[in-house]
Motif scaffolding. Structure first.
Motif, PDB file in Angstrom:
ATOM      1  N   ALA A  76       0.828  -1.215   0.000  1.00  0.00           N
ATOM      2  CA  ALA A  76       0.000   0.000   0.000  1.00  0.00           C
ATOM      3  C   ALA A  76       0.858   1.259   0.000  1.00  0.00           C
ATOM      4  O   ALA A  76       0.515   2.261  -0.633  1.00  0.00           O
ATOM      5  N   ALA A  77       2.000   1.212   0.711  1.00  0.00           N
ATOM      6  CA  ALA A  77       2.866   2.392   0.777  1.00  0.00           C
ATOM      7  C   ALA A  77       3.409   2.764  -0.595  1.00  0.00           C
ATOM      8  O   ALA A  77       3.568   3.950  -0.917  1.00  0.00           O
ATOM      9  N   ALA A  78       3.698   1.755  -1.423  1.00  0.00           N
ATOM     10  CA  ALA A  78       4.213   2.030  -2.767  1.00  0.00           C
ATOM     11  C   ALA A  78       3.143   2.671  -3.640  1.00  0.00           C
ATOM     12  O   ALA A  78       3.442   3.540  -4.475  1.00  0.00           O
ATOM     13  N   MET A  79       1.884   2.272  -3.431  1.00  0.00           N
ATOM     14  CA  MET A  79       0.787   2.875  -4.188  1.00  0.00           C
ATOM     15  C   MET A  79       0.648   4.351  -3.841  1.00  0.00           C
ATOM     16  O   MET A  79       0.526   5.211  -4.713  1.00  0.00           O
ATOM     17  N   GLN A  80       0.675   4.646  -2.554  1.00  0.00           N
ATOM     18  CA  GLN A  80       0.510   6.029  -2.118  1.00  0.00           C
ATOM     19  C   GLN A  80       1.689   6.885  -2.560  1.00  0.00           C
ATOM     20  O   GLN A  80       1.508   8.039  -2.980  1.00  0.00           O
ATOM     21  N   ALA A  81       2.897   6.311  -2.496  1.00  0.00           N
ATOM     22  CA  ALA A  81       4.086   7.055  -2.915  1.00  0.00           C
ATOM     23  C   ALA A  81       4.009   7.406  -4.401  1.00  0.00           C
ATOM     24  O   ALA A  81       4.389   8.507  -4.813  1.00  0.00           O
ATOM     25  N   ALA A  82       3.507   6.481  -5.202  1.00  0.00           N
ATOM     26  CA  ALA A  82       3.377   6.744  -6.629  1.00  0.00           C
ATOM     27  C   ALA A  82       2.379   7.860  -6.895  1.00  0.00           C
ATOM     28  O   ALA A  82       2.601   8.726  -7.756  1.00  0.00           O
ATOM     29  N   LEU A  83       1.285   7.869  -6.137  1.00  0.00           N
ATOM     30  CA  LEU A  83       0.293   8.929  -6.304  1.00  0.00           C
ATOM     31  C   LEU A  83       0.854  10.276  -5.858  1.00  0.00           C
ATOM     32  O   LEU A  83       0.664  11.297  -6.527  1.00  0.00           O
ATOM     33  N   ASP A  84       1.575  10.281  -4.741  1.00  0.00           N
ATOM     34  CA  ASP A  84       2.146  11.534  -4.230  1.00  0.00           C
ATOM     35  C   ASP A  84       3.167  12.126  -5.200  1.00  0.00           C
ATOM     36  O   ASP A  84       3.318  13.349  -5.271  1.00  0.00           O
ATOM     37  N   ALA A  85       3.863  11.259  -5.947  1.00  0.00           N
ATOM     38  CA  ALA A  85       4.917  11.730  -6.852  1.00  0.00           C
ATOM     39  C   ALA A  85       4.399  12.068  -8.249  1.00  0.00           C
ATOM     40  O   ALA A  85       5.164  12.516  -9.100  1.00  0.00           O
ATOM     41  N   LEU A  86       3.110  11.879  -8.478  1.00  0.00           N
ATOM     42  CA  LEU A  86       2.552  12.094  -9.810  1.00  0.00           C
ATOM     43  C   LEU A  86       2.609  13.568 -10.193  1.00  0.00           C
ATOM     44  O   LEU A  86       2.240  14.445  -9.417  1.00  0.00           O
ATOM     45  N   GLU A  87       3.062  13.841 -11.407  1.00  0.00           N
ATOM     46  CA  GLU A  87       3.128  15.225 -11.872  1.00  0.00           C
ATOM     47  C   GLU A  87       1.718  15.814 -11.953  1.00  0.00           C
ATOM     48  O   GLU A  87       0.784  15.149 -12.407  1.00  0.00           O
ATOM     49  N   PRO A  88       1.546  17.054 -11.536  1.00  0.00           N
ATOM     50  CA  PRO A  88       0.207  17.654 -11.511  1.00  0.00           C
ATOM     51  C   PRO A  88      -0.513  17.609 -12.863  1.00  0.00           C
ATOM     52  O   PRO A  88      -1.719  17.335 -12.922  1.00  0.00           O
ATOM     53  N   ALA A  89       0.214  17.856 -13.951  1.00  0.00           N
ATOM     54  CA  ALA A  89      -0.431  17.864 -15.270  1.00  0.00           C
ATOM     55  C   ALA A  89      -0.949  16.480 -15.629  1.00  0.00           C
ATOM     56  O   ALA A  89      -2.050  16.334 -16.181  1.00  0.00           O
ATOM     57  N   LEU A  90      -0.161  15.449 -15.308  1.00  0.00           N
ATOM     58  CA  LEU A  90      -0.598  14.093 -15.607  1.00  0.00           C
ATOM     59  C   LEU A  90      -1.739  13.682 -14.688  1.00  0.00           C
ATOM     60  O   LEU A  90      -2.699  13.031 -15.117  1.00  0.00           O
ATOM     61  N   ARG A  91      -1.681  14.087 -13.431  1.00  0.00           N
ATOM     62  CA  ARG A  91      -2.781  13.774 -12.519  1.00  0.00           C
ATOM     63  C   ARG A  91      -4.082  14.398 -13.015  1.00  0.00           C
ATOM     64  O   ARG A  91      -5.139  13.757 -13.001  1.00  0.00           O
ATOM     65  N   SER A  92      -3.992  15.629 -13.479  1.00  0.00           N
ATOM     66  CA  SER A  92      -5.184  16.298 -14.002  1.00  0.00           C
ATOM     67  C   SER A  92      -5.741  15.548 -15.216  1.00  0.00           C
ATOM     68  O   SER A  92      -6.958  15.373 -15.359  1.00  0.00           O
ATOM     69  N   ALA A  93      -4.837  15.084 -16.102  1.00  0.00           N
ATOM     70  CA  ALA A  93      -5.278  14.345 -17.284  1.00  0.00           C
ATOM     71  C   ALA A  93      -5.948  13.035 -16.884  1.00  0.00           C
ATOM     72  O   ALA A  93      -6.988  12.657 -17.439  1.00  0.00           O
ATOM     73  N   LEU A  94      -5.366  12.326 -15.924  1.00  0.00           N
ATOM     74  CA  LEU A  94      -5.960  11.070 -15.462  1.00  0.00           C
ATOM     75  C   LEU A  94      -7.337  11.315 -14.848  1.00  0.00           C
ATOM     76  O   LEU A  94      -8.292  10.559 -15.096  1.00  0.00           O
ATOM     77  N   GLU A  95      -7.442  12.358 -14.044  1.00  0.00           N
ATOM     78  CA  GLU A  95      -8.723  12.652 -13.393  1.00  0.00           C
ATOM     79  C   GLU A  95      -9.795  13.024 -14.417  1.00  0.00           C
ATOM     80  O   GLU A  95     -10.958  12.620 -14.277  1.00  0.00           O
ATOM     81  N   GLU A  96      -9.409  13.773 -15.446  1.00  0.00           N
ATOM     82  CA  GLU A  96     -10.374  14.135 -16.483  1.00  0.00           C
ATOM     83  C   GLU A  96     -10.813  12.897 -17.263  1.00  0.00           C
ATOM     84  O   GLU A  96     -12.002  12.729 -17.588  1.00  0.00           O
ATOM     85  N   SER A  97      -9.869  12.032 -17.571  1.00  0.00           N
ATOM     86  CA  SER A  97     -10.213  10.790 -18.259  1.00  0.00           C
ATOM     87  C   SER A  97     -11.155   9.943 -17.420  1.00  0.00           C
ATOM     88  O   SER A  97     -12.162   9.424 -17.925  1.00  0.00           O
ATOM     89  N   ILE A  98     -10.864   9.799 -16.144  1.00  0.00           N
ATOM     90  CA  ILE A  98     -11.727   9.023 -15.251  1.00  0.00           C
ATOM     91  C   ILE A  98     -13.135   9.595 -15.249  1.00  0.00           C
ATOM     92  O   ILE A  98     -14.129   8.858 -15.331  1.00  0.00           O
ATOM     93  N   SER A  99     -13.248  10.918 -15.183  1.00  0.00           N
ATOM     94  CA  SER A  99     -14.557  11.558 -15.148  1.00  0.00           C
ATOM     95  C   SER A  99     -15.349  11.282 -16.420  1.00  0.00           C
ATOM     96  O   SER A  99     -16.539  10.933 -16.373  1.00  0.00           O
ATOM     97  N   ARG A 100     -14.698  11.405 -17.579  1.00  0.00           N
ATOM     98  CA  ARG A 100     -15.408  11.201 -18.845  1.00  0.00           C
ATOM     99  C   ARG A 100     -15.789   9.741 -19.051  1.00  0.00           C
ATOM    100  O   ARG A 100     -16.903   9.435 -19.501  1.00  0.00           O
ATOM    101  N   VAL A 101     -14.878   8.843 -18.732  1.00  0.00           N
ATOM    102  CA  VAL A 101     -15.175   7.417 -18.880  1.00  0.00           C
ATOM    103  C   VAL A 101     -16.287   7.004 -17.919  1.00  0.00           C
ATOM    104  O   VAL A 101     -17.188   6.228 -18.275  1.00  0.00           O
ATOM    105  N   ARG A 102     -16.278   7.567 -16.719  1.00  0.00           N
ATOM    106  CA  ARG A 102     -17.329   7.230 -15.753  1.00  0.00           C
ATOM    107  C   ARG A 102     -18.691   7.733 -16.230  1.00  0.00           C
ATOM    108  O   ARG A 102     -19.716   7.063 -16.071  1.00  0.00           O
ATOM    109  N   THR A 103     -18.726   8.903 -16.824  1.00  0.00           N
ATOM    110  CA  THR A 103     -19.990   9.451 -17.318  1.00  0.00           C
ATOM    111  C   THR A 103     -20.608   8.542 -18.377  1.00  0.00           C
ATOM    112  O   THR A 103     -21.813   8.242 -18.348  1.00  0.00           O
TER     113      THR A 103
END
Length: 448
Positions: A76-103
């Motif tokens: 679990a610690a490795a998962m959280q570390a990967a999320l914490d280190a994610l570049e903001p621009a890529l995190r934003s892109a992933l979140e937008e993709s998740i939102s559209r796919v979920r819709t």
């Protein structure tokens, strides 16, 4: 004067030829190594994982991925570390993709219904999610957090209770999957992730795996009900072999793009789109079907130039130069439609006049991309559609991944005594005709 670059893609001229659907299946471009060939190679892998569990998974990680994972289940610690280190621009892109796919996938949920067949006689249909799924995210030649999104969101919207993700171990990440894969899982709330790739991941999901090291526990991974996700030809072969032990989505092997285009298409757009899929895999298929010789010439030139300048030049040239890729010349749009319907591409782009009307005449494709501003990479990431799609002609009988992949229709039958009495004699007549008298007796035992 600059030397002319040698073409990297072959031509197939079907003009003036009256070909049946069967004829087309034999002449259209396909990879030489098919799923059937690969099944002989992966069968021993499946058996080793079934028998040896985690020990086999570690050995195959070392053999195929160049690293022997210490932690097959990602901490679990490795998962959280990967999320914490994610570049903001890529995190934003992933979140937008998740939102559209979920819709889109929320709208796919099928509705229960009740039918009153007669007074006192009802049949209900319920849609019930499977108990547990195994979701595969490739990570060999490229890394696909987008595939994590496509798999996980569809399963979540279906209401699946247990989700496990597998992705190949990376030597550069200490034997864990790529950090972006882990970050995408963390964003989606998935905490059961395995550093296992290829056919062995499919085997782990299908059969479960016993632990071999203290950190594994007794049961490293419990069996699942359905295995989904794209992969190379060996992943597709493994899914074919375990079908029946578990459900699968489709045999999503090396990627394919077909473009049906006329003289209105922009040759640079078409060339760029063909290369976008060729960079996935040396076995990737890129096919242009056109009735315009001028477009074919222009696309060939642009493909050759773009291939020489792209980052993954060797991979792209191998894919474009292979037997699975071609520029196909046809007499007219009607023949072009016959060709693409026989081919059944994973991704089909329509770049013609009246593209939406042409798209409605397509009967076999994993997904259809209409017009010049709907390229396949849009669907790979942000369209909201799912990019896990059938390949190798499986679009003739399979759908792309969606909520429907993870639910089952169960019919619930409820008749009262008068409703059964109305048709009792007819049921007995059926039973007698089939020489199954106990069937009729089960009706008569109820006094009707």
């Amino acid at each position: 004067m600059l030397a002319r670059l040698a073409p990297v893609i072959t031509r197939l001229d079907l003009r003036g030829r009256a070909l049946s659907a069967r004829d087309l299946l034999t002449v259209l471009p396909r990879p030489e190594l098919g799923v059937e060939d690969a099944t002989h190679l992966v069968a021993p892998i499946l058996e080793a994982v079934r028998v040896e569990g985690a020990a086999a998974l570690r050995s195959y990680g070392e053999k195929f991925d160049g690293v022997r994972p210490e932690h097959l289940r990602v901490p679990a610690a490795a998962m959280q570390a990967a999320l914490d280190a994610l570049e903001p621009a890529l995190r934003s892109a992933l979140e937008e993709s998740i939102s559209r796919v979920r819709t889109v996938h929320a709208a796919q949920r099928p509705a229960d219904f009740v039918v009153e067949v007669a007074p006192g006689a009802t049949v209900r249909q319920r849609w019930i999610p499977v108990r547990r799924v195994g979701l595969y995210a490739p990570g060999g030649l490229a890394v696909y957090p987008s595939s994590v999104i496509m798999n996980v969101v569809a399963a979540q919207e279906a209401g699946v209770g247990g989700l496990a993700v597998a992705s190949p171990p990376q030597a550069s990440n200490g034997g864990l999957p790529n950090p972006t894969i882990l970050a995408a899982c963390a964003l989606l709330g998935v905490d059961e992730v395995y550093a296992v790739g290829g056919a062995q991941a499919v085997a782990m999901f299908a059969y479960g795996a016993l632990g071999s090291e203290p950190q594994d526990g007794d049961h490293l991974c419990d069996p699942v009900d359905v295995v989904t996700g794209p992969g190379n030809v060996f992943v597709a072969a493994a899914k074919r072999l375990v079908r029946g032990v578990v459900g699968i989505d489709s045999e999503a092997g090396p990627t394919e793009i077909a473009v049906l285009a006329d003289d209105t298409a922009d040759p640079d757009h078409v060339a760029a789109d063909l290369l976008s899929q060729a960079e996935h895999d040396p076995l990737a298929a890129s096919v242009l079907v056109t009735d315009s010789l001028a477009l074919a010439d222009a696309v060939e030139g642009r493909v050759t130039a773009r291939a020489a300048a792209t980052k993954h030049v060797e991979r792209v040239r191998t894919a474009l130069g292979g037997p699975q890729s071609a520029i196909v010349l046809v007499d007219d749009l009607a023949q072009g439609l016959a060709v693409v319907n026989a081919y059944g591409a994973e991704h089909l782009e329509i770049q013609t006049r009246d593209a939406a009307q042409v798209a409605d005449q397509v009967t076999s494709a994993g997904a259809i991309f209409v017009g010049p501003y709907s390229p396949v990479p849009l669907g790979d990431y942000m369209a909201g559609s799912n990019h896990v799609l059938p390949t190798g002609g499986c679009a003739h009988f399979s759908s792309g991944l969606g909520v429907h992949t993870y639910v089952r229709a169960v019919q619930v039958i409820e008749y009262d005594q008068p409703a059964l009495a109305v048709i009792a004699d007819q049921i007995v007549a059926f039973a007698d005709a089939e020489d199954l008298p106990a069937h009729g007796e089960a009706i008569r035992a109820r006094g009707v």
